[in-house]
Design a protein around this motif. Structure first.
Motif, short mmCIF file in Angstrom:
data_model
loop_
_atom_site.label_atom_id
_atom_site.label_comp_id
_atom_site.label_asym_id
_atom_site.label_seq_id
_atom_site.Cartn_x
_atom_site.Cartn_y
_atom_site.Cartn_z
N VAL A 20 51.02 -25.48 22.15
CA VAL A 20 51.93 -26.14 23.09
C VAL A 20 52.17 -27.59 22.66
CG1 VAL A 20 52.26 -26.85 25.48
CG2 VAL A 20 51.34 -24.59 24.98
N ALA A 21 51.10 -28.27 22.24
CA ALA A 21 51.24 -29.66 21.78
C ALA A 21 52.16 -29.74 20.56
CB ALA A 21 49.87 -30.25 21.46
N ARG A 22 52.04 -28.78 19.65
CA ARG A 22 52.90 -28.76 18.47
C ARG A 22 54.37 -28.55 18.86
NH1 ARG A 22 55.20 -24.87 16.05
NH2 ARG A 22 53.90 -23.24 16.98
N LEU A 23 54.61 -27.61 19.77
CA LEU A 23 55.98 -27.37 20.23
C LEU A 23 56.54 -28.60 20.93
CD1 LEU A 23 55.72 -23.70 21.53
CD2 LEU A 23 57.02 -24.50 19.55
N CYS A 24 55.72 -29.24 21.75
CA CYS A 24 56.17 -30.45 22.45
C CYS A 24 56.53 -31.55 21.44
CB CYS A 24 55.09 -30.95 23.41
SG CYS A 24 54.89 -29.93 24.87
N ALA A 25 55.72 -31.70 20.39
CA ALA A 25 55.99 -32.70 19.37
C ALA A 25 57.30 -32.39 18.64
CB ALA A 25 54.83 -32.77 18.38
N GLU A 26 57.54 -31.11 18.38
CA GLU A 26 58.79 -30.71 17.72
C GLU A 26 60.00 -31.05 18.58
OE1 GLU A 26 58.69 -26.63 16.47
OE2 GLU A 26 56.89 -26.94 15.26
N LEU A 27 59.84 -30.94 19.89
CA LEU A 27 60.95 -31.25 20.79
C LEU A 27 61.25 -32.75 20.80
CD1 LEU A 27 60.24 -28.91 23.82
CD2 LEU A 27 61.97 -28.63 22.04
N GLY A 28 60.32 -33.55 20.34
CA GLY A 28 60.53 -35.00 20.29
C GLY A 28 61.29 -35.46 19.07
N THR A 29 61.59 -34.53 18.17
CA THR A 29 62.32 -34.89 16.96
C THR A 29 63.74 -34.36 17.03
OG1 THR A 29 61.65 -32.89 15.79
CG2 THR A 29 60.19 -34.80 15.60
N GLY A 30 64.61 -34.97 16.29
CA GLY A 30 65.99 -34.50 16.20
C GLY A 30 66.84 -34.93 17.37
N PRO A 31 68.14 -34.74 17.24
CA PRO A 31 69.07 -35.15 18.30
C PRO A 31 68.94 -34.23 19.53
CG PRO A 31 70.24 -33.95 16.58
CD PRO A 31 68.82 -34.13 16.11
N PRO A 32 69.32 -34.75 20.68
CA PRO A 32 69.27 -33.94 21.91
C PRO A 32 70.14 -32.69 21.78
CG PRO A 32 69.66 -36.24 22.43
CD PRO A 32 69.79 -36.10 20.94
N GLY A 33 69.73 -31.65 22.45
CA GLY A 33 70.49 -30.41 22.44
C GLY A 33 69.90 -29.43 23.43
N VAL A 34 70.32 -28.20 23.28
CA VAL A 34 69.85 -27.13 24.16
C VAL A 34 68.68 -26.42 23.49
CG1 VAL A 34 70.47 -24.95 25.28
CG2 VAL A 34 72.13 -26.82 25.17
#
Length: 91
Positions: A20-34
């Protein structure tokens, strides 16, 4: 992340805190989206699963993403209703 196509993530049946921590960190990268999160495999529906979904929702929001949880079974939906998070998590 290509904002014209959603990022799709799939949670395993019993996601660990590290996953879950890894997925959360991945969501912190890149431009906003769906982001579409497939939760169909989550079993059993327990508070660990609810915690994982809440953490992902918060991480997505911090990153400017809109997250949608797909595939929630009746047990998970009932637990989210009981905890009052059904509306917050958009299920």
């Amino acid at each position: 992340m290509d904002t014209s196509r959603p990022l799709v993530v799939t949670l395993p049946a019993r996601p660990t805190r590290d996953e879950v921590a890894r997925l959360c960190a991945e969501l912190g990268t890149g431009p906003p989206g769906v982001v579409v999160c497939d939760v169909a495999a989550l079993a059993p529906a327990d508070l660990t699963a609810v915690d994982a979904l809440a953490r992902l929702k918060l991480a997505a929001g911090r990153g400017g993403h809109r997250i949608r949880f797909d595939g929630a079974g009746p047990e998970l939906r009932a637990l989210l209703l009981l905890t009052g998070l059904d509306g917050t998590l958009g299920l």
